[in-house]
Design an enzyme around this catalytic site. Structure first.
Site, mmCIF file in Angstrom:
data_model
loop_
_atom_site.group_PDB
_atom_site.id
_atom_site.type_symbol
_atom_site.label_atom_id
_atom_site.label_comp_id
_atom_site.label_asym_id
_atom_site.label_seq_id
_atom_site.Cartn_x
_atom_site.Cartn_y
_atom_site.Cartn_z
ATOM 1 N N ARG A 1 38.534 70.854 27.586
ATOM 2 C CA ARG A 1 37.811 71.562 28.582
ATOM 3 C C ARG A 1 38.652 71.929 29.801
ATOM 4 N NH1 ARG A 1 32.316 70.284 28.658
ATOM 5 N NH2 ARG A 1 31.836 68.559 27.861
ATOM 6 N N GLU B 1 25.358 78.955 33.336
ATOM 7 C CA GLU B 1 25.514 78.281 32.142
ATOM 8 C C GLU B 1 27.093 78.957 31.569
ATOM 9 O OE1 GLU B 1 25.421 76.280 29.973
ATOM 10 O OE2 GLU B 1 24.015 76.453 28.690
ATOM 11 N N ASP B 2 27.905 77.841 30.879
ATOM 12 C CA ASP B 2 29.210 78.350 30.214
ATOM 13 C C ASP B 2 29.019 79.413 29.309
ATOM 14 O OD1 ASP B 2 28.000 76.500 28.622
ATOM 15 O OD2 ASP B 2 29.914 75.267 28.369
ATOM 16 N N ASP C 1 24.427 80.455 23.233
ATOM 17 C CA ASP C 1 24.570 80.503 21.799
ATOM 18 C C ASP C 1 23.356 80.677 21.174
ATOM 19 O OD1 ASP C 1 25.346 80.091 19.279
ATOM 20 O OD2 ASP C 1 26.797 78.855 19.662
ATOM 21 N N PHE D 1 33.805 79.699 17.781
ATOM 22 C CA PHE D 1 33.784 78.615 18.572
ATOM 23 C C PHE D 1 34.890 78.374 19.461
ATOM 24 C CE2 PHE D 1 33.691 74.246 19.599
ATOM 25 C CZ PHE D 1 32.495 73.694 19.443
#
Length: 173
Positions: A163, A98-99, A102, A150
Site C-alpha cells: 500500500r 474508489e481506488d 474491477d 493485478f
C-alpha cells in the site's frame, strides 16, 4: 502465492497530474456546492487524501469499508458492509471515491446502499478502471486510468502489503 516481480505502470508524477485534473473537473462541476466525498477503505484513502487537497471547494468527507476479496486476489461477489457512513447524505451531492473498479460487485452494492439514503446526486470517482474484468455494470463519472493486471501501490494492496508504494505496480505471478 508470492509475486515473482513487480513492474511500474503508473509513476507518482502521472498519478499526481491525473489527480489534479480530476480535482479541477470536480471543482468545476460542483461550483457553489459542498459535495460529500465517501472513500472506500482501505484502498482509496491515499487517492481520497490527494483528491481533497486539490479540490477547491468546501467538502465533507466520510468513509465506508466493504469486504469482498478476503485473502483472495479476486472478488467473491459476496459483499459485506463493515463500516457505514456516519452522517446523513439525504439531499446532498455525493461522490464515491474508489481506488480501483474491477468486477463492479463492490461498487454496485455500495451505490445501491447509498441510493436508499436519497442523496441529491450520486457519482463515482475511480483512480483506476479495469473494464475488461467487469461483471456488473457500474457508471464511472471520473476516471483516472485504465490499467490491466493485478495492481499494488498508492493505497492498493495484495494481502495488506505494498500500500505504501508511491507508484502503481503490476504484480507478476
Amino acid at each position: 502465492m508470492q509475486p515473482k516481480k513487480k513492474e511500474i505502470v503508473l509513476s507518482r508524477k502521472q498519478i499526481e497530474q491525473k489527480v489534479k485534473e480530476i480535482a479541477t473537473q470536480i471543482t468545476r462541476d460542483y461550483a457553489g456546492k459542498t459535495p460529500i466525498l465517501i472513500g472506500i477503505l482501505k484502498g482509496a484513502f491515499i487517492f481520497l487524501a490527494d483528491l481533497t487537497r486539490n479540490i477547491e471547494l468546501p467538502l465533507k468527507v466520510d468513509f465506508v469499508r466493504l469486504a469482498s476479496y478476503g485473502e483472495k486476489d479476486y472478488s467473491t461477489g459476496q459483499i459485506k458492509l463493515i463500516k457505514d457512513i456516519e452522517f446523513s447524505i439525504k439531499g446532498q451531492d455525493v461522490i464515491v471515491v474508489e481506488d480501483i473498479v474491477d468486477s463492479g460487485y463492490t461498487l454496485a452494492f455500495l451505490l445501491k446502499h447509498l441510493a436508499k439514503m436519497k442523496p441529491a446526486s450520486l457519482k463515482v470517482c475511480a483512480l483506476i478502471d479495469k473494464p475488461e474484468r467487469r461483471e456488473v455494470e457500474v457508471k464511472l463519472d471520473y476516471v483516472g486510468f485504465q490499467v490491466s493486471g493485478f495492481l499494488v501501490g498508492y493505497g492498493l494492496d495484495y494481502s495488506e502489503q505494498y500500500r505504501c508504494l508511491p507508484d502503481v505496480y503490476r504484480l507478476i505471478f
